[in-house]
Design a protein around this motif. Structure first.
Motif, mmCIF file in Angstrom:
data_model
loop_
_atom_site.group_PDB
_atom_site.id
_atom_site.type_symbol
_atom_site.label_atom_id
_atom_site.label_comp_id
_atom_site.label_asym_id
_atom_site.label_seq_id
_atom_site.Cartn_x
_atom_site.Cartn_y
_atom_site.Cartn_z
ATOM 1 N N LEU A 183 0.827 -1.211 0.000
ATOM 2 C CA LEU A 183 0.000 0.000 0.000
ATOM 3 C C LEU A 183 0.862 1.262 0.000
ATOM 4 C CD1 LEU A 183 -2.786 -1.078 2.531
ATOM 5 C CD2 LEU A 183 -3.053 -0.715 0.069
ATOM 6 N N ILE A 184 1.950 1.227 0.767
ATOM 7 C CA ILE A 184 2.872 2.370 0.783
ATOM 8 C C ILE A 184 3.482 2.572 -0.602
ATOM 9 C CG2 ILE A 184 5.074 3.209 1.688
ATOM 10 C CD1 ILE A 184 4.352 1.855 4.362
ATOM 11 N N GLU A 185 3.873 1.459 -1.232
ATOM 12 C CA GLU A 185 4.439 1.527 -2.586
ATOM 13 C C GLU A 185 3.432 2.132 -3.564
ATOM 14 O OE1 GLU A 185 5.785 -1.636 -6.037
ATOM 15 O OE2 GLU A 185 6.086 -2.195 -3.929
ATOM 16 N N GLN A 186 2.168 1.739 -3.427
ATOM 17 C CA GLN A 186 1.127 2.299 -4.301
ATOM 18 C C GLN A 186 0.971 3.802 -4.081
ATOM 19 O OE1 GLN A 186 -2.701 0.312 -4.311
ATOM 20 N NE2 GLN A 186 -1.738 -1.690 -4.065
ATOM 21 N N LYS A 245 4.945 18.829 1.153
ATOM 22 C CA LYS A 245 3.947 18.542 2.183
ATOM 23 C C LYS A 245 2.626 18.141 1.538
ATOM 24 C CE LYS A 245 1.449 20.543 6.116
ATOM 25 N NZ LYS A 245 1.255 21.730 6.975
ATOM 26 N N GLU A 246 2.261 18.825 0.454
ATOM 27 C CA GLU A 246 1.014 18.514 -0.249
ATOM 28 C C GLU A 246 1.042 17.087 -0.802
ATOM 29 O OE1 GLU A 246 -2.826 19.183 -1.779
ATOM 30 O OE2 GLU A 246 -1.629 20.299 -0.319
ATOM 31 N N ASP A 247 2.197 16.679 -1.329
ATOM 32 C CA ASP A 247 2.340 15.308 -1.842
ATOM 33 C C ASP A 247 2.125 14.290 -0.724
ATOM 34 O OD1 ASP A 247 2.978 16.203 -4.402
ATOM 35 O OD2 ASP A 247 5.123 16.250 -3.976
ATOM 36 N N LYS A 248 2.723 14.570 0.429
ATOM 37 C CA LYS A 248 2.606 13.640 1.554
ATOM 38 C C LYS A 248 1.168 13.567 2.077
ATOM 39 C CE LYS A 248 7.424 13.981 3.027
ATOM 40 N NZ LYS A 248 8.381 14.328 4.107
ATOM 41 N N ILE A 249 0.475 14.698 2.049
ATOM 42 C CA ILE A 249 -0.937 14.702 2.454
ATOM 43 C C ILE A 249 -1.741 13.788 1.533
ATOM 44 C CG2 ILE A 249 -3.032 16.113 2.542
ATOM 45 C CD1 ILE A 249 -1.275 18.427 3.544
ATOM 46 N N PHE A 263 -4.423 2.061 7.861
ATOM 47 C CA PHE A 263 -4.325 2.337 9.295
ATOM 48 C C PHE A 263 -5.142 1.366 10.149
ATOM 49 C CE2 PHE A 263 -3.219 6.374 7.235
ATOM 50 C CZ PHE A 263 -1.952 6.554 7.791
ATOM 51 N N LEU A 264 -5.829 0.417 9.479
ATOM 52 C CA LEU A 264 -6.481 -0.664 10.211
ATOM 53 C C LEU A 264 -5.466 -1.713 10.654
ATOM 54 C CD1 LEU A 264 -9.589 -1.195 7.891
ATOM 55 C CD2 LEU A 264 -9.575 -0.080 10.129
ATOM 56 N N ILE A 265 -4.284 -1.686 10.037
ATOM 57 C CA ILE A 265 -3.234 -2.659 10.350
ATOM 58 C C ILE A 265 -2.503 -2.222 11.612
ATOM 59 C CG2 ILE A 265 -1.095 -3.715 9.534
ATOM 60 C CD1 ILE A 265 -2.155 -3.276 6.661
ATOM 61 N N THR A 266 -2.309 -3.145 12.528
ATOM 62 C CA THR A 266 -1.676 -2.851 13.814
ATOM 63 C C THR A 266 -0.293 -2.219 13.634
ATOM 64 O OG1 THR A 266 -2.812 -4.740 14.791
ATOM 65 C CG2 THR A 266 -0.958 -3.837 16.014
ATOM 66 N N LYS A 267 -0.052 -1.121 14.340
ATOM 67 C CA LYS A 267 1.220 -0.395 14.355
ATOM 68 C C LYS A 267 1.623 0.168 12.987
ATOM 69 C CE LYS A 267 3.114 -2.834 18.358
ATOM 70 N NZ LYS A 267 4.228 -3.640 18.889
ATOM 71 N N SER A 268 0.648 0.306 12.091
ATOM 72 C CA SER A 268 0.962 0.866 10.774
ATOM 73 C C SER A 268 1.397 2.325 10.871
ATOM 74 C CB SER A 268 -0.246 0.746 9.847
ATOM 75 O OG SER A 268 -1.373 1.418 10.397
ATOM 76 N N GLY A 269 0.844 3.054 11.853
ATOM 77 C CA GLY A 269 1.191 4.472 12.003
ATOM 78 C C GLY A 269 2.670 4.675 12.234
ATOM 79 N N ASP A 270 3.291 3.784 13.024
ATOM 80 C CA ASP A 270 4.730 3.895 13.286
ATOM 81 C C ASP A 270 5.526 3.755 12.002
ATOM 82 O OD1 ASP A 270 4.275 4.163 16.018
ATOM 83 O OD2 ASP A 270 4.367 2.007 16.368
ATOM 84 N N LYS A 271 5.190 2.734 11.214
ATOM 85 C CA LYS A 271 5.945 2.470 9.983
ATOM 86 C C LYS A 271 5.731 3.576 8.947
ATOM 87 C CE LYS A 271 7.077 -1.248 6.820
ATOM 88 N NZ LYS A 271 6.930 -2.709 6.564
ATOM 89 N N ILE A 272 4.485 4.031 8.820
ATOM 90 C CA ILE A 272 4.176 5.056 7.817
ATOM 91 C C ILE A 272 4.814 6.395 8.183
ATOM 92 C CG2 ILE A 272 2.285 6.418 6.827
ATOM 93 C CD1 ILE A 272 0.570 3.836 7.012
ATOM 94 N N SER A 273 4.766 6.762 9.469
ATOM 95 C CA SER A 273 5.372 8.034 9.885
ATOM 96 C C SER A 273 6.876 8.016 9.653
ATOM 97 C CB SER A 273 5.056 8.317 11.359
ATOM 98 O OG SER A 273 5.590 7.313 12.195
ATOM 99 N N GLY A 323 8.857 10.327 6.993
ATOM 100 C CA GLY A 323 9.630 11.319 7.743
ATOM 101 C C GLY A 323 8.769 12.359 8.430
ATOM 102 N N ILE A 324 7.607 11.912 8.944
ATOM 103 C CA ILE A 324 6.713 12.825 9.654
ATOM 104 C C ILE A 324 6.320 12.188 10.982
ATOM 105 C CG2 ILE A 324 5.780 13.887 7.556
ATOM 106 C CD1 ILE A 324 3.399 12.018 7.735
ATOM 107 N N SER A 325 5.755 12.987 11.874
ATOM 108 C CA SER A 325 5.328 12.457 13.167
ATOM 109 C C SER A 325 3.969 11.789 13.050
ATOM 110 C CB SER A 325 5.250 13.587 14.196
ATOM 111 O OG SER A 325 4.204 14.486 13.855
ATOM 112 N N LYS A 326 3.640 10.941 14.028
ATOM 113 C CA LYS A 326 2.323 10.311 14.037
ATOM 114 C C LYS A 326 1.235 11.378 14.207
ATOM 115 C CE LYS A 326 1.652 6.409 16.159
ATOM 116 N NZ LYS A 326 1.621 5.357 17.198
ATOM 117 N N TYR A 327 1.556 12.449 14.930
ATOM 118 C CA TYR A 327 0.608 13.552 15.098
ATOM 119 C C TYR A 327 0.304 14.190 13.738
ATOM 120 C CZ TYR A 327 -1.248 18.083 16.572
ATOM 121 O OH TYR A 327 -2.032 19.192 16.733
ATOM 122 N N SER A 328 1.347 14.327 12.883
ATOM 123 C CA SER A 328 1.145 14.908 11.553
ATOM 124 C C SER A 328 0.249 14.025 10.698
ATOM 125 C CB SER A 328 2.491 15.094 10.843
ATOM 126 O OG SER A 328 3.272 16.050 11.505
#
Length: 211
Positions: A150-153, A167-171, A183-193, A197-202
Protein backbone atom coordinates in the motif's frame (compact mmCIF):
# COMPACT_ATOMS: atom_id res chain seq x y z
CA UNK A 1 -17.71 -16.84 10.95
CA UNK A 2 -19.04 -19.85 12.83
CA UNK A 3 -17.95 -23.38 11.97
CA UNK A 4 -21.48 -24.42 10.98
CA UNK A 5 -22.98 -26.40 8.10
CA UNK A 6 -22.44 -23.53 5.66
CA UNK A 7 -18.73 -23.34 6.46
CA UNK A 8 -18.45 -27.13 6.12
CA UNK A 9 -20.06 -26.87 2.67
CA UNK A 10 -17.69 -24.06 1.63
CA UNK A 11 -14.68 -26.10 2.73
CA UNK A 12 -15.90 -29.09 0.71
CA UNK A 13 -16.59 -26.79 -2.24
CA UNK A 14 -13.04 -25.40 -2.01
CA UNK A 15 -11.59 -28.91 -2.05
CA UNK A 16 -13.80 -29.89 -4.98
CA UNK A 17 -12.74 -26.86 -7.04
CA UNK A 18 -8.99 -27.44 -6.61
CA UNK A 19 -9.39 -31.16 -7.31
CA UNK A 20 -11.21 -30.26 -10.52
CA UNK A 21 -8.79 -27.58 -11.74
CA UNK A 22 -5.52 -29.00 -10.40
CA UNK A 23 -2.45 -27.75 -8.55
CA UNK A 24 -2.41 -24.29 -10.20
CA UNK A 25 -5.74 -23.44 -8.55
CA UNK A 26 -5.91 -22.05 -5.01
CA UNK A 27 -9.09 -21.48 -3.00
CA UNK A 28 -9.06 -19.28 0.12
CA UNK A 29 -11.78 -18.53 2.67
CA UNK A 30 -11.35 -15.29 4.67
CA UNK A 31 -13.27 -14.76 7.92
CA UNK A 32 -14.38 -11.13 8.06
CA UNK A 33 -15.41 -11.58 11.70
CA UNK A 34 -11.91 -12.55 12.80
CA UNK A 35 -10.57 -10.70 15.85
CA UNK A 36 -7.29 -10.00 14.04
CA UNK A 37 -6.41 -8.87 10.51
CA UNK A 38 -3.35 -11.09 10.84
CA UNK A 39 -5.48 -14.25 11.05
CA UNK A 40 -8.35 -14.00 8.55
CA UNK A 41 -7.63 -17.16 6.52
CA UNK A 42 -9.65 -20.03 7.99
CA UNK A 43 -9.36 -22.40 5.03
CA UNK A 44 -6.98 -22.67 2.08
CA UNK A 45 -6.45 -25.32 -0.55
CA UNK A 46 -3.27 -25.40 -2.67
CA UNK A 47 -1.73 -22.64 -0.56
CA UNK A 48 1.57 -23.10 -2.42
CA UNK A 49 0.13 -20.88 -5.19
CA UNK A 50 0.48 -17.75 -3.00
CA UNK A 51 2.60 -19.32 -0.26
CA UNK A 52 -0.06 -18.80 2.43
CA UNK A 53 -1.62 -21.05 5.04
CA UNK A 54 -4.51 -21.22 7.53
CA UNK A 55 -4.04 -18.50 10.15
CA UNK A 56 -2.38 -16.03 7.77
CA UNK A 57 -3.68 -12.50 7.36
CA UNK A 58 -5.74 -10.15 5.26
CA UNK A 59 -5.42 -9.28 1.58
CA UNK A 60 -6.47 -6.07 -0.19
CA UNK A 61 -10.05 -7.19 -0.65
CA UNK A 62 -10.43 -7.84 3.09
CA UNK A 63 -9.30 -4.30 3.90
CA UNK A 64 -11.58 -2.89 1.19
CA UNK A 65 -14.52 -4.77 2.66
CA UNK A 66 -13.91 -3.61 6.22
CA UNK A 67 -13.25 -0.05 5.08
CA UNK A 68 -16.31 0.39 2.83
CA UNK A 69 -20.07 0.48 3.13
CA UNK A 70 -21.70 -2.95 2.81
CA UNK A 71 -24.19 -1.72 0.19
CA UNK A 72 -21.35 -0.84 -2.20
CA UNK A 73 -19.69 -4.27 -2.04
CA UNK A 74 -19.95 -6.47 -5.12
CA UNK A 75 -18.41 -9.80 -6.06
CA UNK A 76 -15.37 -9.50 -8.34
CA UNK A 77 -14.93 -12.15 -11.02
CA UNK A 78 -11.96 -12.82 -13.28
CA UNK A 79 -9.58 -9.98 -12.36
CA UNK A 80 -5.77 -10.21 -12.45
CA UNK A 81 -3.54 -10.31 -9.37
CA UNK A 82 0.08 -11.30 -8.81
CA UNK A 83 2.06 -13.13 -6.15
CA UNK A 84 4.96 -11.79 -4.12
CA UNK A 85 7.38 -13.45 -6.54
CA UNK A 86 5.67 -12.05 -9.63
CA UNK A 87 3.47 -14.91 -10.87
CA UNK A 88 0.22 -13.80 -12.50
CA UNK A 89 -3.12 -15.09 -11.19
CA UNK A 90 -6.67 -14.91 -12.48
CA UNK A 91 -8.76 -14.26 -9.37
CA UNK A 92 -12.38 -14.16 -8.29
CA UNK A 93 -13.71 -13.01 -4.90
CA UNK A 94 -17.25 -13.83 -3.79
CA UNK A 95 -18.80 -12.48 -0.58
CA UNK A 96 -20.25 -14.90 1.96
CA UNK A 97 -23.23 -13.23 3.61
CA UNK A 98 -25.37 -14.04 6.64
CA UNK A 99 -29.17 -14.09 6.82
CA UNK A 100 -29.14 -10.27 7.09
CA UNK A 101 -27.06 -9.95 3.90
CA UNK A 102 -24.06 -8.75 5.94
CA UNK A 103 -20.68 -9.94 4.58
CA UNK A 104 -19.10 -12.40 7.03
CA UNK A 105 -16.48 -13.96 4.78
CA UNK A 106 -14.92 -14.00 1.32
CA UNK A 107 -14.53 -17.05 -0.93
CA UNK A 108 -11.53 -16.46 -3.21
CA UNK A 109 -10.29 -18.45 -6.21
CA UNK A 110 -6.78 -17.78 -7.55
CA UNK A 111 -5.59 -19.60 -10.67
CA UNK A 112 -1.93 -19.34 -11.71
CA UNK A 113 -1.97 -18.29 -15.37
CA UNK A 114 1.72 -17.32 -15.55
CA UNK A 115 2.67 -19.92 -18.14
CA UNK A 116 -0.46 -19.18 -20.16
CA UNK A 117 0.36 -15.46 -20.02
CA UNK A 118 3.91 -16.12 -21.24
CA UNK A 119 2.50 -18.17 -24.14
CA UNK A 120 -0.05 -15.44 -24.89
CA UNK A 121 2.65 -12.75 -24.92
CA UNK A 122 4.80 -14.87 -27.24
CA UNK A 123 1.91 -15.19 -29.66
CA UNK A 124 1.13 -11.47 -29.41
CA UNK A 125 4.74 -10.56 -30.14
CA UNK A 126 4.49 -12.47 -33.41
CA UNK A 127 1.24 -10.81 -34.39
CA UNK A 128 1.51 -7.32 -32.94
CA UNK A 129 4.45 -5.10 -31.93
CA UNK A 130 2.32 -2.95 -29.63
CA UNK A 131 3.31 -3.45 -25.98
CA UNK A 132 0.30 -3.18 -23.67
CA UNK A 133 1.13 -3.21 -19.96
CA UNK A 134 -1.50 -3.37 -17.24
CA UNK A 135 -0.93 -2.78 -13.55
CA UNK A 136 -2.09 -5.80 -11.53
CA UNK A 137 -2.66 -6.12 -7.82
CA UNK A 138 -0.17 -8.08 -5.72
CA UNK A 139 -1.43 -10.66 -3.23
CA UNK A 140 0.56 -10.22 0.01
CA UNK A 141 1.76 -13.16 2.09
CA UNK A 142 1.06 -11.30 5.37
CA UNK A 143 -0.15 -7.94 6.68
CA UNK A 144 3.37 -6.50 6.75
CA UNK A 145 3.69 -7.19 3.01
CA UNK A 146 0.22 -5.73 2.53
CA UNK A 147 1.25 -2.50 4.26
CA UNK A 148 4.48 -2.31 2.22
CA UNK A 149 2.45 -2.77 -0.94
CA UNK A 150 0.00 0.00 0.00
CA UNK A 151 2.87 2.37 0.78
CA UNK A 152 4.44 1.53 -2.59
CA UNK A 153 1.13 2.30 -4.30
CA UNK A 154 0.89 5.65 -2.52
CA UNK A 155 4.38 6.62 -3.74
CA UNK A 156 3.57 5.48 -7.29
CA UNK A 157 0.45 7.63 -7.22
CA UNK A 158 2.53 10.74 -6.45
CA UNK A 159 5.17 9.81 -9.02
CA UNK A 160 8.25 10.84 -7.07
CA UNK A 161 10.35 9.43 -4.20
CA UNK A 162 9.59 10.52 -0.64
CA UNK A 163 12.78 12.60 -0.51
CA UNK A 164 11.35 14.86 -3.24
CA UNK A 165 7.78 15.04 -1.93
CA UNK A 166 6.28 18.32 -0.80
CA UNK A 167 3.95 18.54 2.18
CA UNK A 168 1.01 18.51 -0.25
CA UNK A 169 2.34 15.31 -1.84
CA UNK A 170 2.61 13.64 1.55
CA UNK A 171 -0.94 14.70 2.45
CA UNK A 172 -2.19 13.02 -0.74
CA UNK A 173 -0.23 9.86 0.08
CA UNK A 174 -1.48 9.69 3.68
CA UNK A 175 -5.08 10.23 2.59
CA UNK A 176 -4.69 7.51 -0.05
CA UNK A 177 -3.40 5.12 2.63
CA UNK A 178 -6.26 6.03 4.95
CA UNK A 179 -8.85 5.40 2.24
CA UNK A 180 -7.17 2.07 1.39
CA UNK A 181 -7.51 0.95 5.02
CA UNK A 182 -3.77 0.93 5.82
CA UNK A 183 -4.32 2.34 9.30
CA UNK A 184 -6.48 -0.66 10.21
CA UNK A 185 -3.23 -2.66 10.35
CA UNK A 186 -1.68 -2.85 13.81
CA UNK A 187 1.22 -0.39 14.36
CA UNK A 188 0.96 0.87 10.77
CA UNK A 189 1.19 4.47 12.00
CA UNK A 190 4.73 3.89 13.29
CA UNK A 191 5.94 2.47 9.98
CA UNK A 192 4.18 5.06 7.82
CA UNK A 193 5.37 8.03 9.89
CA UNK A 194 8.95 6.76 9.72
CA UNK A 195 8.72 6.08 5.97
CA UNK A 196 7.44 9.58 5.15
CA UNK A 197 9.63 11.32 7.74
CA UNK A 198 6.71 12.82 9.65
CA UNK A 199 5.33 12.46 13.17
CA UNK A 200 2.32 10.31 14.04
CA UNK A 201 0.61 13.55 15.10
CA UNK A 202 1.14 14.91 11.55
CA UNK A 203 -0.46 11.78 10.11
CA UNK A 204 -3.73 12.48 11.91
CA UNK A 205 -3.60 16.12 10.81
CA UNK A 206 -2.98 15.10 7.18
CA UNK A 207 -5.93 12.71 7.26
CA UNK A 208 -8.22 15.54 8.40
CA UNK A 209 -7.10 18.04 5.74
CA UNK A 210 -10.08 18.92 3.53
CA UNK A 211 -9.45 18.65 -0.18
Amino acid sequence: MNDDMNLDFLKRLAKGIVNHFGSNCEVVIHDLKSDSLQKTIIEIENGHVTNRKIGDGASHIVLDTINNDNDSLEDSIGYLTKTHDGRVLKSSSIYIRDENKEPIGIFCINYDVTELTIAENSIKSLLNHKDEKKEVEEIPQNVNDLLDNLIEQSVKMIGKPVALMSKEDKIKSIQFLNKAGAFLITKSGDKISKYFGISKYSIYNYIDVKR
